[in-house]
Design a protein around this motif. Structure first.
Motif, mmCIF file in Angstrom:
data_model
loop_
_atom_site.group_PDB
_atom_site.id
_atom_site.type_symbol
_atom_site.label_atom_id
_atom_site.label_comp_id
_atom_site.label_asym_id
_atom_site.label_seq_id
_atom_site.Cartn_x
_atom_site.Cartn_y
_atom_site.Cartn_z
ATOM 1 N N GLU A 1 4.717 17.320 0.148
ATOM 2 C CA GLU A 1 4.603 17.045 1.586
ATOM 3 C C GLU A 1 4.063 15.636 1.836
ATOM 4 O O GLU A 1 4.570 14.910 2.696
ATOM 5 N N ILE A 2 3.038 15.265 1.088
ATOM 6 C CA ILE A 2 2.462 13.920 1.243
ATOM 7 C C ILE A 2 3.483 12.864 0.826
ATOM 8 O O ILE A 2 3.666 11.847 1.510
ATOM 9 N N GLN A 3 4.139 13.109 -0.303
ATOM 10 C CA GLN A 3 5.146 12.170 -0.802
ATOM 11 C C GLN A 3 6.238 11.973 0.234
ATOM 12 O O GLN A 3 6.661 10.846 0.494
ATOM 13 N N ASN A 4 6.690 13.052 0.853
ATOM 14 C CA ASN A 4 7.728 12.954 1.868
ATOM 15 C C ASN A 4 7.246 12.166 3.081
ATOM 16 O O ASN A 4 7.999 11.366 3.636
ATOM 17 N N ALA A 5 6.004 12.376 3.481
ATOM 18 C CA ALA A 5 5.466 11.636 4.631
ATOM 19 C C ALA A 5 5.426 10.131 4.342
ATOM 20 O O ALA A 5 5.783 9.315 5.206
ATOM 21 N N VAL A 6 5.017 9.767 3.146
ATOM 22 C CA VAL A 6 4.985 8.345 2.770
ATOM 23 C C VAL A 6 6.409 7.799 2.729
ATOM 24 O O VAL A 6 6.685 6.715 3.265
ATOM 25 N N PHE A 7 7.323 8.544 2.107
ATOM 26 C CA PHE A 7 8.721 8.116 2.050
ATOM 27 C C PHE A 7 9.289 7.901 3.456
ATOM 28 O O PHE A 7 9.929 6.885 3.727
ATOM 29 N N MET B 1 0.827 -1.211 0.000
ATOM 30 C CA MET B 1 0.000 0.000 0.000
ATOM 31 C C MET B 1 0.860 1.260 0.000
ATOM 32 O O MET B 1 0.588 2.209 -0.731
ATOM 33 N N LEU B 2 1.905 1.265 0.814
ATOM 34 C CA LEU B 2 2.774 2.444 0.853
ATOM 35 C C LEU B 2 3.566 2.599 -0.438
ATOM 36 O O LEU B 2 3.775 3.725 -0.911
ATOM 37 N N THR B 3 3.995 1.494 -1.020
ATOM 38 C CA THR B 3 4.698 1.557 -2.297
ATOM 39 C C THR B 3 3.779 2.132 -3.372
ATOM 40 O O THR B 3 4.187 2.994 -4.166
ATOM 41 N N ASP B 4 2.532 1.689 -3.394
ATOM 42 C CA ASP B 4 1.559 2.213 -4.352
ATOM 43 C C ASP B 4 1.271 3.685 -4.083
ATOM 44 O O ASP B 4 1.184 4.485 -5.022
ATOM 45 N N ALA B 5 1.148 4.053 -2.817
ATOM 46 C CA ALA B 5 0.888 5.455 -2.463
ATOM 47 C C ALA B 5 2.044 6.341 -2.908
ATOM 48 O O ALA B 5 1.823 7.423 -3.456
ATOM 49 N N LEU B 6 3.274 5.885 -2.704
ATOM 50 C CA LEU B 6 4.428 6.683 -3.112
ATOM 51 C C LEU B 6 4.466 6.844 -4.630
ATOM 52 O O LEU B 6 4.703 7.947 -5.129
ATOM 53 N N ALA B 7 4.207 5.781 -5.347
ATOM 54 C CA ALA B 7 4.186 5.870 -6.813
ATOM 55 C C ALA B 7 3.083 6.819 -7.278
ATOM 56 O O ALA B 7 3.293 7.615 -8.204
ATOM 57 N N SER B 8 1.939 6.776 -6.636
ATOM 58 C CA SER B 8 0.832 7.669 -6.993
ATOM 59 C C SER B 8 1.179 9.122 -6.713
ATOM 60 O O SER B 8 0.862 10.015 -7.512
ATOM 61 N N GLU B 9 1.831 9.385 -5.601
ATOM 62 C CA GLU B 9 2.235 10.748 -5.269
ATOM 63 C C GLU B 9 3.261 11.272 -6.263
ATOM 64 O O GLU B 9 3.205 12.434 -6.671
ATOM 65 N N LYS B 10 4.191 10.427 -6.656
ATOM 66 C CA LYS B 10 5.187 10.842 -7.648
ATOM 67 C C LYS B 10 4.505 11.177 -8.977
ATOM 68 O O LYS B 10 4.853 12.158 -9.633
ATOM 69 N N PHE B 11 3.541 10.355 -9.374
ATOM 70 C CA PHE B 11 2.811 10.586 -10.615
ATOM 71 C C PHE B 11 2.042 11.908 -10.554
ATOM 72 O O PHE B 11 2.078 12.711 -11.488
ATOM 73 N N ALA B 12 1.349 12.140 -9.446
ATOM 74 C CA ALA B 12 0.586 13.382 -9.292
ATOM 75 C C ALA B 12 1.516 14.596 -9.303
ATOM 76 O O ALA B 12 1.216 15.613 -9.936
ATOM 77 N N ALA B 13 2.646 14.501 -8.607
ATOM 78 C CA ALA B 13 3.600 15.617 -8.575
ATOM 79 C C ALA B 13 4.128 15.917 -9.978
ATOM 80 O O ALA B 13 4.269 17.090 -10.353
ATOM 81 N N ASP B 14 4.406 14.882 -10.750
ATOM 82 C CA ASP B 14 4.867 15.103 -12.129
ATOM 83 C C ASP B 14 3.819 15.869 -12.929
ATOM 84 O O ASP B 14 4.144 16.793 -13.679
#
Length: 88
Positions: free
Chosen positions: A51-57, A11-24
């Motif tokens: 901020e969200i991406q960093n929290a997940v990371f 779930m966290l791996t998917d969340a991080l990938a989603s955040e990276k995609f949204a940031a792009d």
């Protein structure tokens, strides 16, 4: 009945990938905005995504799922020198 539930790491791996995609996306949209107000809106969203991406990371890193080993001092100095030489 079979369930294909994700575990916490997935779930966290998917969340991080989603955040990276949204940031792009927000990054691209902000550079192509038609007005300053639209650009600022996208930049605000981009900041929130970071901020969200960093929290997940940080959560993944804390659990050992995204390790970040320390760089060797010699490698740091080599990188500094490389990019220093590239400056105009």
């Amino acid at each position: 009945m079979q369930t294909n539930a994700f575990d916490d790491k997935e779930m966290l791996t998917d969340a991080l990938a989603s955040e990276k995609f949204a940031a792009d996306g927000y990054n691209s949209f902000s550079s192509e905005a038609a007005t300053p107000q639209v650009r600022q809106s996208f930049l605000s969203l981009l900041s929130e995504e970071h901020e969200i991406q960093n929290a997940v990371f940080l959560e993944m890193n804390k659990r050992g799922w995204y390790p970040t080993p320390a760089a060797e001092q010699q490698k740091i100095e080599e990188a500094k020198q490389k990019y220093r030489n590239m400056a105009p």
